[in-house]
Design an enzyme around this catalytic site. Sequence first.
Site, mmCIF file in Angstrom:
data_model
loop_
_atom_site.group_PDB
_atom_site.id
_atom_site.type_symbol
_atom_site.label_atom_id
_atom_site.label_comp_id
_atom_site.label_asym_id
_atom_site.label_seq_id
_atom_site.Cartn_x
_atom_site.Cartn_y
_atom_site.Cartn_z
ATOM 1 N N TYR A 94 0.751 -1.275 -0.032
ATOM 2 C CA TYR A 94 -0.106 -0.141 -0.007
ATOM 3 C C TYR A 94 0.981 1.343 0.082
ATOM 4 O O TYR A 94 1.970 1.167 0.403
ATOM 5 C CB TYR A 94 -0.814 -0.079 1.236
ATOM 6 C CG TYR A 94 -0.316 0.242 2.429
ATOM 7 C CD1 TYR A 94 0.032 1.555 3.092
ATOM 8 C CD2 TYR A 94 0.072 -1.038 3.228
ATOM 9 C CE1 TYR A 94 0.652 1.394 4.275
ATOM 10 C CE2 TYR A 94 0.515 -0.819 4.610
ATOM 11 C CZ TYR A 94 0.941 0.537 5.158
ATOM 12 O OH TYR A 94 1.551 0.544 6.198
ATOM 13 N N CYS A 95 0.296 2.338 -0.428
ATOM 14 C CA CYS A 95 0.953 3.684 -0.323
ATOM 15 C C CYS A 95 -0.208 4.480 0.317
ATOM 16 O O CYS A 95 -0.951 3.944 1.388
ATOM 17 C CB CYS A 95 1.209 4.441 -1.774
ATOM 18 S SG CYS A 95 -0.058 4.569 -2.809
ATOM 19 N N PHE A 96 -0.252 6.002 0.380
ATOM 20 C CA PHE A 96 -1.055 6.408 1.291
ATOM 21 C C PHE A 96 -2.332 6.493 0.866
ATOM 22 O O PHE A 96 -3.335 6.344 1.773
ATOM 23 C CB PHE A 96 -0.575 8.239 1.033
ATOM 24 C CG PHE A 96 -1.363 8.915 2.123
ATOM 25 C CD1 PHE A 96 -1.207 8.723 3.600
ATOM 26 C CD2 PHE A 96 -2.367 9.732 1.906
ATOM 27 C CE1 PHE A 96 -1.972 9.557 4.437
ATOM 28 C CE2 PHE A 96 -3.062 10.484 2.673
ATOM 29 C CZ PHE A 96 -2.861 10.334 4.122
#
Length: 366
Positions: A94-96
């Site tokens: 995941y990222c933000f």
Amino acid sequence: MSQSRTDFATLFVDEVALLDVRAPVEFTKGAFPQAVNLPLMDDLERQRVGTRYKQQGQQAALELGHRLVSGELKRRRIEAWTKFARAHPEGCLYCFRGGLRSQIAQRWLRDEAGIDYPRVAGGYKALRGFLSEVIERAVVECEWVRIGGLTGVGKTEVLAGVANAVDLEGLACHRGSSFGGRVTPQPAQIDFEHRLAIALLKLREAGAARLIVEDEGGRIGRCMLPLALQRRMQSAPLVWLEAPLSQRIERVLKDYVIDLRAEFIAAFGLEPGLERFARRLEQSLASLSKRLGVERYRRLAALMSRALASSAEESLALHRGWIRLLLDEYYDPIYRYQRDSRQQQVLFSGEREAVIDYLRSMSRAR
């Protein structure tokens, strides 16, 4: 393109490994217990790309990002992701917000390493929102019972002996008093909230409808309980744990002197560990100096100083001296007043085994 995962409860209950590709500064501000930070861009690279985005738009920012993370640097980062993905084939990344950074990492893993690795839909922001909702729903939907008692009665031990218990001090890595600091630092506030939410989620997924916690104030060390939970706990019924003063002194001695000294020695070595341990005790007492008053603080500080300067054989008896005085003259009057002012909330009072039996009978009665 690889699939997205939306089964957030499963990710946390099963402790699925999470590959966090955000920049280190983002990870430091808040993360999840099972996450490992292997960023697409470091802090400086992210800052430069962000500035370019504000000045020239998304396409220009993408082009700069691909120039900054290319060649050998790109190869090393894909290699780190590949190692993680192969070690955790059930995991995801995941990222933000679940956008470009996680999509790029996902594509590079597929194209360069042949690994089809899922990403979290909505990224960190969606996961954090899910956990915040877990706390909010538990506050409203669950029954709560507090365990109270004078300092040293062994409330944490009772929590360990019953089902559906949430050890708030364990999650905060702090014993809750001025002397409660551990060698291991406390988690950041956001990380504490994540730990709390995951503990609640696991209990609720297992069917818990009544949750048992220690009677805490709003703060455990530097970690603040969510405001909704603070308010809910204030109105929750109370089970009062009792123990003789002699037992309480021995428990405090073990937790705050013997075990804490051993932690410092294990972490820093014999001499530095003893120095840090002594400084911690002295600072903890000094933090109470205004509330203790000048004369009482001086008596306690003198007893503690003698205990810390004495041989190992003599020190335990001297430590018992300041512990007894601190309990008898400071902590006990405070907690007795609090108990008396909330007497109408007390469901049951008793010593350890009686309290454990009572709490277990409450669970069976549901």
